[in-house]
Structures are given as structure tokens and as C-alpha cells.
Scaffold this motif. Structure first.
Motif, PDB file in Angstrom:
ATOM      1  N   LYS A   3     -13.700 -32.585  74.763  1.00 40.45           N
ATOM      2  CA  LYS A   3     -14.274 -31.649  73.773  1.00 40.45           C
ATOM      3  C   LYS A   3     -15.843 -31.814  74.391  1.00 40.45           C
ATOM      4  O   LYS A   3     -16.320 -32.914  74.617  1.00 40.45           O
ATOM      5  CB  LYS A   3     -14.343 -32.318  72.423  1.00 40.45           C
ATOM      6  N   GLU A  43     -19.434 -31.846  73.826  1.00 42.77           N
ATOM      7  CA  GLU A  43     -20.442 -32.085  72.578  1.00 42.77           C
ATOM      8  C   GLU A  43     -21.616 -31.452  72.491  1.00 42.77           C
ATOM      9  O   GLU A  43     -22.143 -30.745  71.602  1.00 42.77           O
ATOM     10  CB  GLU A  43     -20.518 -33.471  72.429  1.00 42.77           C
ATOM     11  N   LYS A  44     -22.378 -31.320  73.816  1.00 38.90           N
ATOM     12  CA  LYS A  44     -23.651 -30.710  74.016  1.00 38.90           C
ATOM     13  C   LYS A  44     -23.785 -30.766  75.458  1.00 38.90           C
ATOM     14  O   LYS A  44     -23.029 -31.368  76.309  1.00 38.90           O
ATOM     15  CB  LYS A  44     -24.741 -31.476  73.433  1.00 38.90           C
ATOM     16  N   VAL A  75     -20.716 -24.581  71.469  1.00 34.81           N
ATOM     17  CA  VAL A  75     -20.795 -26.053  71.571  1.00 34.81           C
ATOM     18  C   VAL A  75     -20.726 -26.604  70.033  1.00 34.81           C
ATOM     19  O   VAL A  75     -21.563 -25.791  69.015  1.00 34.81           O
ATOM     20  CB  VAL A  75     -21.893 -26.559  72.179  1.00 34.81           C
ATOM     21  N   PRO A  76     -20.200 -27.609  69.610  1.00 32.94           N
ATOM     22  CA  PRO A  76     -19.052 -28.310  69.993  1.00 32.94           C
ATOM     23  C   PRO A  76     -17.605 -27.677  70.051  1.00 32.94           C
ATOM     24  O   PRO A  76     -17.378 -26.787  69.145  1.00 32.94           O
ATOM     25  CB  PRO A  76     -18.804 -29.474  69.371  1.00 32.94           C
ATOM     26  N   CYS A  77     -17.121 -27.655  71.182  1.00 29.80           N
ATOM     27  CA  CYS A  77     -15.754 -26.814  71.217  1.00 29.80           C
ATOM     28  C   CYS A  77     -14.758 -27.628  72.221  1.00 29.80           C
ATOM     29  O   CYS A  77     -15.303 -28.492  73.025  1.00 29.80           O
ATOM     30  CB  CYS A  77     -15.846 -25.724  71.726  1.00 29.80           C
ATOM     31  N   VAL A 135     -22.298 -33.299  77.800  1.00 29.03           N
ATOM     32  CA  VAL A 135     -21.650 -34.536  77.361  1.00 29.03           C
ATOM     33  C   VAL A 135     -20.546 -33.927  76.838  1.00 29.03           C
ATOM     34  O   VAL A 135     -20.152 -33.274  75.805  1.00 29.03           O
ATOM     35  CB  VAL A 135     -22.662 -35.085  76.316  1.00 29.03           C
ATOM     36  N   ALA A 136     -19.340 -34.654  77.120  1.00 31.42           N
ATOM     37  CA  ALA A 136     -18.003 -34.318  76.763  1.00 31.42           C
ATOM     38  C   ALA A 136     -17.242 -35.641  76.415  1.00 31.42           C
ATOM     39  O   ALA A 136     -17.488 -36.666  77.035  1.00 31.42           O
ATOM     40  CB  ALA A 136     -17.184 -33.628  77.928  1.00 31.42           C
ATOM     41  N   VAL A 137     -16.239 -35.482  75.467  1.00 37.16           N
ATOM     42  CA  VAL A 137     -15.770 -36.744  74.866  1.00 37.16           C
ATOM     43  C   VAL A 137     -14.154 -36.488  74.904  1.00 37.16           C
ATOM     44  O   VAL A 137     -13.777 -35.169  74.981  1.00 37.16           O
ATOM     45  CB  VAL A 137     -16.209 -37.162  73.498  1.00 37.16           C
ATOM     46  N   GLU A 142     -10.833 -36.892  72.856  1.00 35.00           N
ATOM     47  CA  GLU A 142      -9.989 -37.158  71.622  1.00 35.00           C
ATOM     48  C   GLU A 142      -8.772 -37.401  71.530  1.00 35.00           C
ATOM     49  O   GLU A 142      -7.849 -36.807  72.316  1.00 35.00           O
ATOM     50  CB  GLU A 142     -10.474 -36.078  70.835  1.00 35.00           C
TER      51      GLU A 142
END
Length: 91
Positions: free
Chosen positions: A27, A29-30, A61-63, A87-89, A91
């Protein structure tokens, strides 16, 4: 009364539920506004999206960028997005 067997079955069921996750979602984030073009290029690199579709995705974003990937692949994508200014995370 045989309460011991029921407790053992419940514990075994909980262990099965806590198995390590094998499919992850990445995902976004920004991102830094100055690095928007770089982030779009990276999104296009690991998806099969065209320029307009990648741009639209990044602007929402967020997507979720990619679904159902392995942990190693997700970490690689996150590092590439980070290097591009986003910035990605996982999940």
C-alpha cells in the motif's frame, strides 16, 4: 467429564489460525510531491499499468499498489518506492 480434549482442540485451532501469512498487499501511504514522477515510474515498473492509469493510482493515495505478493517481493517493491521518494507499507 472430559474437558481436557476440548481445550486441546481449541488450542490447536488457534495455532492453525496464527500461521505465517504468505500473501501480502503493498500500500502506498504517501509520497513527496517533488518525487511524484519517480513514484509513478516505479509503479509502472512493477505493474502492467499505462502512464495515465499509474498516475491516477498514485494520485489516489493511500491506495493498494499490488495484492497477493510474497514477502520478499513486497519488501523489494517497498524499497523501490522508498528510493523514489514514496512511503509504502506491507499489509
Amino acid at each position: 467429564m472430559d474437558l481436557g480434549s476440548q481445550g486441546g482442540e481449541a488450542a490447536a485451532a488457534k495455532v492453525e489460525e496464527k500461521k505465517e501469512k504468505t500473501a501480502f498487499d503493498v500500500k502506498l501511504e504517501k509520497f513527496d510531491a517533488a518525487a511524484k514522477i519517480k513514484v509513478i515510474k516505479e509503479v509502472r515498473a512493477f505493474t502492467n499499468l499505462g502512464l495515465k492509469e499509474a498516475k491516477d493510482l498514485v494520485e489516489k493515495v493511500p491506495c493498494v499498489l499490488k495484492q497477493g505478493v510474497t514477502k520478499d517481493e513486497a519488501n523489494g517493491i517497498i524499497e523501490k518506492i522508498k528510493a523514489a521518494g514514496g512511503v509504502a507499507v506491507m499489509e
